[in-house]
Design a protein around this motif. Structure first.
Motif, PDB file in Angstrom:
ATOM      1  N   LEU A  52      92.941 157.755 -12.803  1.00 34.10           N
ATOM      2  CA  LEU A  52      93.252 158.835 -11.856  1.00 34.10           C
ATOM      3  C   LEU A  52      91.979 159.611 -11.493  1.00 34.10           C
ATOM      4  O   LEU A  52      91.723 159.901 -10.318  1.00 34.10           O
ATOM      5  N   CYS A  53      91.164 159.904 -12.511  1.00 36.73           N
ATOM      6  CA  CYS A  53      89.904 160.640 -12.241  1.00 36.73           C
ATOM      7  C   CYS A  53      88.989 159.843 -11.317  1.00 36.73           C
ATOM      8  O   CYS A  53      88.341 160.408 -10.435  1.00 36.73           O
ATOM      9  N   LYS A  54      88.946 158.541 -11.543  1.00 40.55           N
ATOM     10  CA  LYS A  54      88.077 157.706 -10.708  1.00 40.55           C
ATOM     11  C   LYS A  54      88.560 157.692  -9.255  1.00 40.55           C
ATOM     12  O   LYS A  54      87.751 157.726  -8.329  1.00 40.55           O
ATOM     13  N   ILE A  55      89.845 157.641  -9.086  1.00 35.57           N
ATOM     14  CA  ILE A  55      90.371 157.659  -7.709  1.00 35.57           C
ATOM     15  C   ILE A  55      90.064 159.006  -7.059  1.00 35.57           C
ATOM     16  O   ILE A  55      89.607 159.071  -5.921  1.00 35.57           O
ATOM     17  N   LEU A  56      90.272 160.082  -7.804  1.00 37.19           N
ATOM     18  CA  LEU A  56      90.026 161.417  -7.238  1.00 37.19           C
ATOM     19  C   LEU A  56      88.550 161.635  -6.931  1.00 37.19           C
ATOM     20  O   LEU A  56      88.200 162.399  -6.039  1.00 37.19           O
TER      21      LEU A  56
END
Lengths: 317, 256
Positions: A52-56
């Motif tokens: 999720l952090c990577k997508i954000l």
């Protein structure tokens, strides 16, 4: 209406690998981080937090769904997203270890398009804030893990971001450094920044977050206040005792809120509870019976997940 | 943009200072120079000494582009820094071009080193009758080398067997680039391929700068070197964009 710092709707990410089954890392995730909020993403390893952090942070594309950071779409408006975020990926990697802390930060500040004069002042300020000023001109490879983590944080703040994405930021920090880090998060919140912080440490989530979302198996199970989750932790407390006579064990089993009384190999009795106040009743019963070798412990986060997920009737993977 | 380019150049200079293994090709250049000069001297062709010096230097410059500039993006990927670079607002292509530029400039020290070795070991010196053109040719060669290296860096991220691919691009290009053996001496069927490589134009013109005769059509030849360099920049830009899109899609920005 204010723009949420992070707004995620139906976000799914599937990883496909050659000759292997596709892996669903995120499964229709919905999440909102309000502006100025410190939001914890709490889950075990492999839960989907880093994905999720990577997508954000725009370094990974979602398979479907939408994600907005500071009101900008992470797929279509990457430049605007990148201008407003700071990221800290946990672990030792992500720094040029042969270079000094100052050299690292100067390069990162160039990547945030800061003029040299501004960058020099900003780098010095961050080094001081992170307690690294004295080691600023030493190679990063000579730093302890905690120092590297603080340098990661400095890097995340170099662009003076509105929204910070902290992926397991206290990994490798000693307890003192972790406490200092929590103070820092409080300071950053005071500056009006929004923070999404991933962790598998309940205590950390409780101490720094305004809200906590539980994530497991790529799904957000729910979003609660840290107090509620802390309540779950105490609700599922366990009591250990030694030298408990059989009749006392029977009494314990009959107490309301006691879910299990198990005798371990070494004659130790483990009492599990699933209701608030039940642990206190167990302790009173044991003390009244003259049992003095007693201790209590909190359940692991995984155990709480199992209870919560079980209570809600969701499938446990 | 220029600020970022210069900051990236400075950053790479710091990296090279801290990691001397980046200069490995400058360590091998004396060996090449000595070997070439010894062969040419024993063959009674001392007049070819400038060819030996230029050849050894160009081989070093190409090898540095291949093995150092070509690995910059992949090295960031291994270090876990690529994620941060990609998540930063600056155009990462400019940052990598700045870093490649530093590596290229350093690799050109090979020419000075090779000339020094020739003088120190064999007492060979040679006049530079067209010094101005030589400087201009070196500048154009450096420009095109940066452009060409900007193709290699994303290419090696894409390649499954990057090492094998890298190695396979060394000797064929030494040959096709006319680094030691002028292109006119190659079999005729190879020459058209050679003409598509900027290095062959650069090496011919560099050698011509060391001869007494006036180099033929120098401006046009410089134009070809620069033109092929610009083409390299264009391909490199498109390839980098495509590669970064792909790693964002398949989740391979980092190895962790």
């Amino acid at each position: 209406m204010t723009t949420a710092a992070v707004r995620v709707r139906g976000l799914t990410r599937e990883f496909t690998r050659r000759r292997a089954q596709p892996r669903l890392a995120l499964d229709a995730v919905d999440l909102t981080v309000e502006e100025g909020e410190v939001h914890g993403l709490l889950g075990p390893n492999g839960a989907g937090k880093t994905t999720l952090c990577k997508i954000l942070s725009t370094v990974l594309l979602p398979t479907s769904g939408t994600a907005l950071v500071n009101g900008f779409d992470v797929v279509r408006e990457t430049k605007q997203v990148r201008q407003g975020i700071g990221i800290v990926f946990g672990g030792e990697r992500g720094l040029y270890t042969r270079l000094t802390a100052r050299q690292n930060l100067m390069y990162w500040s160039a990547l945030y398009q800061q003029p040299t004069r501004v960058a020099k002042a900003r780098v010095a300020e961050l080094l001081e804030r992170m307690g690294l000023l004295e080691r600023a001109d030493d190679a990063v490879e000579t730093f302890s893990r905690g120092m590297k983590q603080r340098l990661h944080l400095a890097r995340g703040l170099i662009g003076d971001p509105r929204t910070l994405l902290l992926d397991e930021p206290t990994v490798g920090m000693d307890p003192v450094a972790a406490r200092d880090f929590r103070s820092l998060v409080a300071e950053l919140r005071g500056e009006g920044r929004s923070i999404l912080i991933t962790t598998h440490d309940m205590a950390e989530a409780e101490s720094v977050c305004d809200k906590v979302s539980l994530i497991d198996g790529g799904k957000v199970i729910g979003t609660e206040s840290p107090r509620t989750i802390g309540g779950w932790m105490s609700k599922y407390e366990r009591v250990r005792a030694q030298g408990v006579p059989e009749e006392v064990r029977a009494k314990l089993r009959a107490l309301p809120g006691v879910s299990e009384v198990r005798v371990e190999d070494d004659e130790e009795v483990l009492v599990s509870v699933d209701a608030e106040g039940a642990a206190a009743r167990v302790l009173r019963t044991l003390v009244d019976a003259g049992v003095s070798a007693v201790s209590t412990s909190r359940p692991s986060l995984e155990e709480v997940y199992l209870h919560v997920i079980g209570d809600r009737g969701l499938a446990v993977r | 943009m220029i600020g970022l380019f210069l900051a990236a150049m400075r950053f790479q200079a710091q990296v090279v200072r801290r990691e001397p293994d980046y200069l490995m090709s400058l360590v091998t250049i004396p060996l090449l120079t000595v070997a070439f000069l010894a062969i040419m001297g024993n063959a009674g062709r001392a007049d070819l000494a400038p060819y030996a010096v230029v050849g050894a230097a160009l081989m070093t410059i190409w090898a540095t582009a291949l093995f150092v500039s070509g690995e910059l993006i992949d090295a960031d990927r291994w270090e876990g820094t690529l994620e941060g670079v990609l998540a930063a607002p600056a155009p990462y292509q400019v940052a990598y071009l700045g870093r490649i530029a530093t590596v290229t400039v350093i690799s050109f020290l090979g020419l000075v080193e090779s000339a020094l070795i020739a003088w120190l070991v064999f007492g060979v010196t040679f006049p530079v009758p067209h010094a101005g053109l030589l400087v201009l040719t070196l500048a154009c060669t450096a420009f095109s080398m940066v452009g060409t290296a900007s193709i290699m860096a994303p290419l090696f991220v894409l390649a499954r067997s990057a090492r094998i691919f890298q190695n396979s691009l060394s000797y064929p290009f030494y040959l096709l680039g006319g680094t030691v053996v002028p292109v006119v001496l190659l079999p005729e069927w190879l020459r058209p391929v050679s003409k598509a490589i900027f290095l062959s134009w650069a090496s011919d013109l560099l050698r011509d700068c060391l001869r007494a005769e006036e180099p033929v059509a120098a401006p046009a030849r410089l134009g070809v070197i620069v033109g092929l360099g610009v083409l390299g920049f264009g391909i490199g830009h498109l390839l980098t964009r495509a590669v970064f899109k792909r790693v964002r899609e398949n989740g391979s920005v980092g190895f962790a």
